[in-house]
Design a protein around this motif. Sequence first.
Motif, PDB file in Angstrom:
ATOM      1  N   TRP A 278       4.352  11.076   5.300  1.00 58.03           N
ATOM      2  CA  TRP A 278       3.614  10.878   6.544  1.00 58.03           C
ATOM      3  C   TRP A 278       2.197  10.417   6.254  1.00 58.03           C
ATOM      4  O   TRP A 278       1.557  10.894   5.319  1.00 58.03           O
ATOM      5  N   GLY A 279       1.721   9.494   7.089  1.00 56.83           N
ATOM      6  CA  GLY A 279       0.341   9.064   6.998  1.00 56.83           C
ATOM      7  C   GLY A 279      -0.564  10.004   7.767  1.00 56.83           C
ATOM      8  O   GLY A 279      -0.110  10.948   8.421  1.00 56.83           O
ATOM      9  N   GLN A 280      -1.848   9.708   7.773  1.00 57.22           N
ATOM     10  CA  GLN A 280      -2.828  10.602   8.358  1.00 57.22           C
ATOM     11  C   GLN A 280      -3.000  10.410   9.862  1.00 57.22           C
ATOM     12  O   GLN A 280      -3.614  11.240  10.508  1.00 57.22           O
TER      13      GLN A 280
ATOM     14  N   LYS B 115       2.542  -7.855   1.878  1.00 58.55           N
ATOM     15  CA  LYS B 115       1.482  -6.848   1.816  1.00 58.55           C
ATOM     16  C   LYS B 115       2.039  -5.440   1.627  1.00 58.55           C
ATOM     17  O   LYS B 115       1.281  -4.489   1.559  1.00 58.55           O
ATOM     18  N   ASN B 116       3.343  -5.284   1.575  1.00 58.89           N
ATOM     19  CA  ASN B 116       3.964  -3.967   1.541  1.00 58.89           C
ATOM     20  C   ASN B 116       3.486  -3.120   2.718  1.00 58.89           C
ATOM     21  O   ASN B 116       3.044  -1.983   2.549  1.00 58.89           O
ATOM     22  N   GLU B 117       3.547  -3.708   3.892  1.00 60.59           N
ATOM     23  CA  GLU B 117       3.128  -3.038   5.120  1.00 60.59           C
ATOM     24  C   GLU B 117       4.216  -3.148   6.178  1.00 60.59           C
ATOM     25  O   GLU B 117       4.996  -4.103   6.201  1.00 60.59           O
ATOM     26  N   VAL B 118       4.203  -2.162   7.056  1.00 60.83           N
ATOM     27  CA  VAL B 118       4.982  -2.249   8.280  1.00 60.83           C
ATOM     28  C   VAL B 118       3.994  -2.230   9.440  1.00 60.83           C
ATOM     29  O   VAL B 118       3.120  -1.372   9.481  1.00 60.83           O
TER      30      VAL B 118
ATOM     31  N   CYS C 109       0.977   0.157   8.689  1.00 60.77           N
ATOM     32  CA  CYS C 109       1.295   1.280   7.806  1.00 60.77           C
ATOM     33  C   CYS C 109       1.439   0.695   6.411  1.00 60.77           C
ATOM     34  O   CYS C 109       2.323  -0.122   6.171  1.00 60.77           O
ATOM     35  N   ALA C 110       0.558   1.118   5.511  1.00 60.64           N
ATOM     36  CA  ALA C 110       0.548   0.553   4.172  1.00 60.64           C
ATOM     37  C   ALA C 110       0.789   1.631   3.135  1.00 60.64           C
ATOM     38  O   ALA C 110       0.465   2.805   3.339  1.00 60.64           O
ATOM     39  N   ALA C 111       1.336   1.196   2.026  1.00 60.69           N
ATOM     40  CA  ALA C 111       1.548   2.103   0.901  1.00 60.69           C
ATOM     41  C   ALA C 111       1.091   1.403  -0.372  1.00 60.69           C
ATOM     42  O   ALA C 111       1.357   0.214  -0.547  1.00 60.69           O
ATOM     43  N   PRO C 112       0.381   2.106  -1.224  1.00 58.13           N
ATOM     44  CA  PRO C 112      -0.040   1.491  -2.483  1.00 58.13           C
ATOM     45  C   PRO C 112       1.172   1.039  -3.287  1.00 58.13           C
ATOM     46  O   PRO C 112       2.209   1.708  -3.306  1.00 58.13           O
TER      47      PRO C 112
ATOM     48  N   GLN D 221      -0.663   4.956   4.692  1.00 55.57           N
ATOM     49  CA  GLN D 221      -1.953   4.870   5.364  1.00 55.57           C
ATOM     50  C   GLN D 221      -1.795   4.080   6.643  1.00 55.57           C
ATOM     51  O   GLN D 221      -1.425   2.904   6.605  1.00 55.57           O
ATOM     52  N   ALA D 222      -2.077   4.729   7.764  1.00 58.10           N
ATOM     53  CA  ALA D 222      -2.000   4.072   9.057  1.00 58.10           C
ATOM     54  C   ALA D 222      -3.382   3.566   9.446  1.00 58.10           C
ATOM     55  O   ALA D 222      -4.390   4.245   9.218  1.00 58.10           O
ATOM     56  N   SER D 223      -3.422   2.391  10.031  1.00 61.20           N
ATOM     57  CA  SER D 223      -4.695   1.818  10.463  1.00 61.20           C
ATOM     58  C   SER D 223      -4.461   0.934  11.680  1.00 61.20           C
ATOM     59  O   SER D 223      -3.321   0.625  12.034  1.00 61.20           O
ATOM     60  N   GLY D 224      -5.559   0.518  12.301  1.00 60.65           N
ATOM     61  CA  GLY D 224      -5.495  -0.421  13.411  1.00 60.65           C
ATOM     62  C   GLY D 224      -5.705   0.188  14.785  1.00 60.65           C
ATOM     63  O   GLY D 224      -5.722  -0.529  15.779  1.00 60.65           O
TER      64      GLY D 224
END
Length: 124
Positions: free
Chosen positions: A114-116, A73-76, A20-23, A3-6
């Motif tokens: 790939w994220g959205q 946070k398991n994020e990049v 970029c996060a992943a559950p 999941q991409a955000s920001g």
Amino acid sequence: QLQASGGGLVQPGGSLRLSCAAPEGTFSVRRYTTGWFRQAPGKEREFVAAISRSTRYGDSVKGRFTIFRDSAKNEVSLQMNSLGPEDTAVYYCAGSRINYVRSALNDPQKYDYWGQGTQVTVSS
């Protein structure tokens, strides 16, 4: 799975941070390759940055963008500074369960997840 955000609207010269996060239990950004690509309207997809055991940046963002892991946070994240109108695009994060060598990090064919996408618009 990613999941991409920001993304958002920012003035030229400004900064944004994408994440970029992943559950948990799906994809571990702590262990594998995670990358960012972008695509502007009417243009080809472009490699931005990636991280595995090393990092690599696209020529157009070197010195302005920084990719790093937030293991807690398991994020990049992708810190983007000195943004210009040429950075306007949809930004996608992508992942692979293989830790690729640096020379392979810019190849979108290496990525399985790939994220959205998140829109970044640089405009005054």
